[in-house]
Write a protein that holds these residues in place. Sequence first.
Motif: not given
Length: 350
Positions: A24-31
Amino acid sequence: MAALLKCFFLVALLGATYNYVECNDTCKETWKDVTNAIKEGSKESFVNHVGPLAQMAKTAYTANTGEEIPGWQLVQEFKMINGLYALAYKSETDSNKLVLAFRGIRFGDNDSGGTEDDLCARFYLMDAGLECSDDKRGLPESCKRIPGWVLDYLNQARIFIAQLRATYPDECFLYTGHSLGATLSSILSATSRGFESHAVSFAPSPSNVPQIVTNLGIDADYSRVITLFDEYDGNVDLDKCKYGIRCRFEGPEPEACATCTADKPFPDISEVLADMQSPCELCLHHTHFFSHILKTINDEGTQRPQCYEQDCVAIPFAKEDQKEDTVERRLLDLLSERFTGPDDDGAKGR
């Protein structure tokens, strides 16, 4: 669902082949809040975001799992006998955030392990062509009695991550740790494809992360790796390949550090620890040891670190045939054939 199960099966069994399967590729902006606070936030914002991560890295040393960290819940402890020790924390305010804290070199024995195995694991990681074999060339004699799979903390970390992914498939991971734990965190983040994992690493040692990654034949992206260190920490060798976002705590040079490097480069930490109470060992106390870093982060009298971004091109591994013929690559080929059949042209070379 079948594709997802296949993904987790590969990750779990390869543990740790050194290439993530892209799921998946969903965590680019979380941090981004943490990254921004570290790079350009106020001292208060920096402490608020980095302080809990530093506390997790500290708890990985002490194994005091009953110690609470406000806003975070301990969800899993990973403990190999005479091996890697790590803790997983889930955010109580942001359901997407999960942090893995890896222990560094523990001095003295406690519930999280002891010194010798950690030092041997560090040597094993530095000899980056080893991967997951029992060929312990280049290791000190005292380390050769320990099986290679015990010393391969990077492989053990991959297995722990695969277990967590199965339980928390939608969470966005950040890795943290100090010294050896910081090196593991940096490598794991830089080589995470698809999951977009991040790292906040405190004074990595060994610090030549791009060289290790290149020698292992892994594709890497260091843009999500943040390294925090004291400018006089000789263990974080500034002459080596720089990478990612580097944040340097600045201040006066400790006298012991000036004495240590007066007529020679800073020695490797293993040499320093063999000569306790030397100027170099005292320098480590004032720059590298985690107690100093914790104090620097939380002390109202210190400034937030100065950060800059750095690209790095590491030297490729010289022995291409040795790089290609690895235990992990052969295992990957075997498992790929089981899933797709030996005649599938897309099964090899992932």
